[in-house]
Design a protein around this motif. Sequence first.
Motif, mmCIF file in Angstrom:
data_model
loop_
_atom_site.group_PDB
_atom_site.id
_atom_site.type_symbol
_atom_site.label_atom_id
_atom_site.label_comp_id
_atom_site.label_asym_id
_atom_site.label_seq_id
_atom_site.Cartn_x
_atom_site.Cartn_y
_atom_site.Cartn_z
ATOM 1 N N ASN A 489 -46.589 14.459 18.993
ATOM 2 C CA ASN A 489 -45.323 14.069 18.362
ATOM 3 C C ASN A 489 -45.005 12.601 18.591
ATOM 4 O OD1 ASN A 489 -43.767 16.450 17.085
ATOM 5 N ND2 ASN A 489 -44.633 17.327 18.951
ATOM 6 N N LEU A 490 -45.302 12.063 19.776
ATOM 7 C CA LEU A 490 -45.036 10.648 20.033
ATOM 8 C C LEU A 490 -45.940 9.763 19.181
ATOM 9 C CD1 LEU A 490 -42.987 9.242 21.735
ATOM 10 C CD2 LEU A 490 -44.613 9.099 23.592
ATOM 11 N N TYR A 491 -47.172 10.218 18.963
ATOM 12 C CA TYR A 491 -48.100 9.478 18.087
ATOM 13 C C TYR A 491 -47.566 9.436 16.659
ATOM 14 C CZ TYR A 491 -52.572 8.017 16.073
ATOM 15 O OH TYR A 491 -53.561 7.335 15.415
ATOM 16 N N ARG A 492 -47.073 10.604 16.156
ATOM 17 C CA ARG A 492 -46.527 10.650 14.779
ATOM 18 C C ARG A 492 -45.256 9.796 14.665
ATOM 19 N NH1 ARG A 492 -51.029 11.942 12.429
ATOM 20 N NH2 ARG A 492 -51.780 14.046 12.901
ATOM 21 N N ILE A 493 -44.435 9.812 15.717
ATOM 22 C CA ILE A 493 -43.212 8.982 15.703
ATOM 23 C C ILE A 493 -43.586 7.511 15.599
ATOM 24 C CG2 ILE A 493 -41.288 8.201 17.149
ATOM 25 C CD1 ILE A 493 -41.120 11.113 18.204
ATOM 26 N N CYS A 494 -44.577 7.096 16.386
ATOM 27 C CA CYS A 494 -45.025 5.704 16.348
ATOM 28 C C CYS A 494 -45.568 5.343 14.972
ATOM 29 C CB CYS A 494 -46.084 5.464 17.423
ATOM 30 S SG CYS A 494 -46.492 3.723 17.647
ATOM 31 N N GLN A 495 -46.320 6.264 14.334
ATOM 32 C CA GLN A 495 -46.808 6.026 12.972
ATOM 33 C C GLN A 495 -45.647 5.771 12.008
ATOM 34 O OE1 GLN A 495 -49.301 9.548 12.250
ATOM 35 N NE2 GLN A 495 -51.030 8.193 11.878
ATOM 36 N N ASN A 518 -38.366 7.482 37.018
ATOM 37 C CA ASN A 518 -37.461 8.568 37.418
ATOM 38 C C ASN A 518 -37.838 9.896 36.761
ATOM 39 O OD1 ASN A 518 -36.004 6.735 38.945
ATOM 40 N ND2 ASN A 518 -34.606 6.248 37.274
ATOM 41 N N ASN A 519 -39.150 10.180 36.756
ATOM 42 C CA ASN A 519 -39.674 11.429 36.197
ATOM 43 C C ASN A 519 -39.375 11.571 34.711
ATOM 44 O OD1 ASN A 519 -41.304 13.613 36.831
ATOM 45 N ND2 ASN A 519 -39.586 15.009 37.078
ATOM 46 N N ASN A 520 -39.260 10.441 34.021
ATOM 47 C CA ASN A 520 -39.081 10.416 32.566
ATOM 48 C C ASN A 520 -40.100 9.459 31.956
ATOM 49 O OD1 ASN A 520 -36.630 12.077 32.079
ATOM 50 N ND2 ASN A 520 -35.695 10.558 33.417
ATOM 51 N N LEU A 521 -40.529 9.797 30.740
ATOM 52 C CA LEU A 521 -41.380 8.882 29.974
ATOM 53 C C LEU A 521 -40.490 8.114 29.006
ATOM 54 C CD1 LEU A 521 -44.337 8.005 29.306
ATOM 55 C CD2 LEU A 521 -44.263 9.661 27.448
ATOM 56 N N LEU A 522 -40.535 6.782 29.068
ATOM 57 C CA LEU A 522 -39.749 5.932 28.173
ATOM 58 C C LEU A 522 -40.667 5.315 27.132
ATOM 59 C CD1 LEU A 522 -37.391 3.993 30.602
ATOM 60 C CD2 LEU A 522 -36.794 5.856 29.083
ATOM 61 N N PHE A 523 -40.287 5.441 25.853
ATOM 62 C CA PHE A 523 -41.021 4.810 24.762
ATOM 63 C C PHE A 523 -40.020 3.940 23.997
ATOM 64 C CE2 PHE A 523 -44.184 4.224 21.546
ATOM 65 C CZ PHE A 523 -43.491 4.187 20.347
ATOM 66 N N ILE A 524 -40.294 2.644 23.934
ATOM 67 C CA ILE A 524 -39.369 1.694 23.294
ATOM 68 C C ILE A 524 -40.111 0.945 22.199
ATOM 69 C CG2 ILE A 524 -37.866 -0.301 23.647
ATOM 70 C CD1 ILE A 524 -37.650 0.590 26.584
ATOM 71 N N PHE A 544 -34.942 11.144 9.853
ATOM 72 C CA PHE A 544 -34.766 12.565 10.142
ATOM 73 C C PHE A 544 -36.019 13.146 10.781
ATOM 74 C CE2 PHE A 544 -35.405 16.985 8.769
ATOM 75 C CZ PHE A 544 -34.309 17.591 9.374
ATOM 76 N N SER A 545 -37.186 12.749 10.289
ATOM 77 C CA SER A 545 -38.444 13.219 10.858
ATOM 78 C C SER A 545 -38.581 12.795 12.315
ATOM 79 C CB SER A 545 -39.625 12.677 10.043
ATOM 80 O OG SER A 545 -40.855 12.988 10.649
ATOM 81 N N ILE A 546 -38.212 11.537 12.625
ATOM 82 C CA ILE A 546 -38.277 11.048 14.010
ATOM 83 C C ILE A 546 -37.325 11.851 14.894
ATOM 84 C CG2 ILE A 546 -37.763 9.071 15.491
ATOM 85 C CD1 ILE A 546 -38.669 7.281 13.143
ATOM 86 N N GLN A 547 -36.088 12.057 14.423
ATOM 87 C CA GLN A 547 -35.112 12.814 15.202
ATOM 88 C C GLN A 547 -35.582 14.239 15.456
ATOM 89 O OE1 GLN A 547 -31.856 12.137 12.496
ATOM 90 N NE2 GLN A 547 -30.905 10.585 13.821
ATOM 91 N N SER A 548 -36.206 14.844 14.449
ATOM 92 C CA SER A 548 -36.683 16.221 14.592
ATOM 93 C C SER A 548 -37.786 16.307 15.637
ATOM 94 C CB SER A 548 -37.197 16.730 13.244
ATOM 95 O OG SER A 548 -36.182 16.689 12.271
ATOM 96 N N ARG A 549 -38.706 15.362 15.607
ATOM 97 C CA ARG A 549 -39.810 15.389 16.570
ATOM 98 C C ARG A 549 -39.314 15.127 17.998
ATOM 99 N NH1 ARG A 549 -44.833 15.713 14.527
ATOM 100 N NH2 ARG A 549 -45.124 15.330 12.294
ATOM 101 N N VAL A 550 -38.343 14.230 18.149
ATOM 102 C CA VAL A 550 -37.766 13.985 19.478
ATOM 103 C C VAL A 550 -37.101 15.250 20.002
ATOM 104 C CG1 VAL A 550 -36.001 12.697 20.741
ATOM 105 C CG2 VAL A 550 -37.466 11.513 19.115
#
Length: 576
Positions: A489-495, A518-524, A544-550
């Motif tokens: 999902n993170l790969y598709r979001i980046c695409q 802090n035990n979280n993955l941050l993607f910016i 909407f697609s990005i929000q759904s995948r998140v």
Amino acid sequence: MGKSLVALFLLFSLFSNAQKSTVQFINQTKAIKDDKIAYRMLDSCLTRRKHPIDIQLRLKQELVNRSLNLQRYDLLNKQCYEGIELAKKHHKDSMHAFFQKQLGYPHYYHGEFFKAIHHFKKSAKIVENKPELAQILAANYNNIGGAYIDFYDNKNGERYLLKSLAVLEKAHQTDNHIYFLSKRVLASLYGRTKQYPKAYALYDDVLKFAIQNNDTNLWSSALVFKSALKSLDGKHQEAFELSTEAMRLMELQGDKHSLIANYMFHASNLNRAGKHEEAYNYSLKYLDLSREIYRKESQYQMNQLEAKFKTREIKKKAELKSKENLILKKKNQLYLAIAFGILSVAFVIFLLFYLRNQRKRQKLLAKMQLERLQAIIEGEEKEKNRLARELHDGVVQELVAFKHQLNQFEQLNEEERKAMKIELEQQLTTTTREVRDLAHELMPVSLQKQGLVSALKDLVDKAFKNTNIQIDFTVNQVNKELSQTIQTNLYRICQELINNTIKYSEASEVNVIISERNNNLLFIFEDNGKGFIRNQKSAGFGLFSIQSRVLLINGELNIESEPDQGSSFTIKIPLS
């Protein structure tokens, strides 16, 4: 005509005198040490009457500084956002940049470095290409560099501190506090990375400037940090002498809070030099001064509480006397109040049951929507995998077999067969390559074999290869193994973000940051393009697609964008 001119002159004089009086009032409040009292006085002055725009902005500037000292970040945000609107409306770029910069400090003090950097960058954007505001731009670059250093991103920290120095050098404004403050922070970075010659040279420059200009704050802080570096470098006597001089300056200033920190540094230097008894004595000084400050603050608080208690007692006596005179008249009102109270309690109970049932229904509906959405996206991924396998294992193999069958064409003469064979082999090779590329796009091999970070790096490099967009791809401490769901999902979001940037943003710079904290993955994902307004239809299906995948990976999405101010997408994904 003469009387009209005299009236206008008197009106202008009154306006001018009022304006001068307010400026004088602002300057007088700077001597008030109690931030609460100063804030109330400034706020009263601002709301009491209408002031010119410049005076309004100056008052708000002082209110922001006082609320920052009080750690009242609600008041700070209120004054900053009102100041931004006022400054933007009247094209006051320097004040606009000031308020935007101040919004970053609460985030910085709470360790939210990326949010702080976001505000500092927005402030810097306002004053870029404005030589007359070079000091504000340099101050923002200094803040950004310091925040990156605190996040242990030494590369970006050094880059922005050097940019701060370059801005002031280009504007020929190197003889000021900001320029040498950036040098002091850069020196601490070089000390951390054990580049001692560079660090010492910068500290010497800073001390020379501070001594010449009697800048005691910069002078004493440079001495303290240089003494710590000397101590780590094994030069204990020099460290001891430097921290002694810093202590002398801080005692002259009367800044007891800074003096406490200096006592700690000095005791540490003495301890490393083997002077344990002296180190112990300065540790006692540190404790005594801490107790003194604590006692004064406690006494002040006790006085405040005592005053409040006495005031409350007086009020209670007056209230009791008033109640004795009104008690007979209140009986009927009391009965009505009881009846109204019973009805109110019944209504509250009914409302609580209703809201409880509503929450249950909403949770059930949200769960059903999430399950449907997950089924749709999982089906989409399965279909892409199936197509990829069929294209690679079916069509490609058939085309290869067909290529070999061409050798059996016996009805043509030898020369014709050779020509046709060469031509068809080239066509089949091209077709095979295109089908394989399609299979790779549907399910990237790099994601399966190399992992998320390498796959994203490969995706970003290929996507922006033939564009004029400059890429900064940063990875910080990503150690935990990520599930296949998160990676996909993170790969598709980046695409999707890359496609939107190339198609619509008109950006020249893109920053991609992946970090584990802090035990979280941050993607910016940030760009400096034209931005967008989220309630516009232009946000479209892609958002909407990005929000759904998140949502699918239990993440949190924060989007910050304004027209001509770029866009920033921050995704936080829990790893446990």
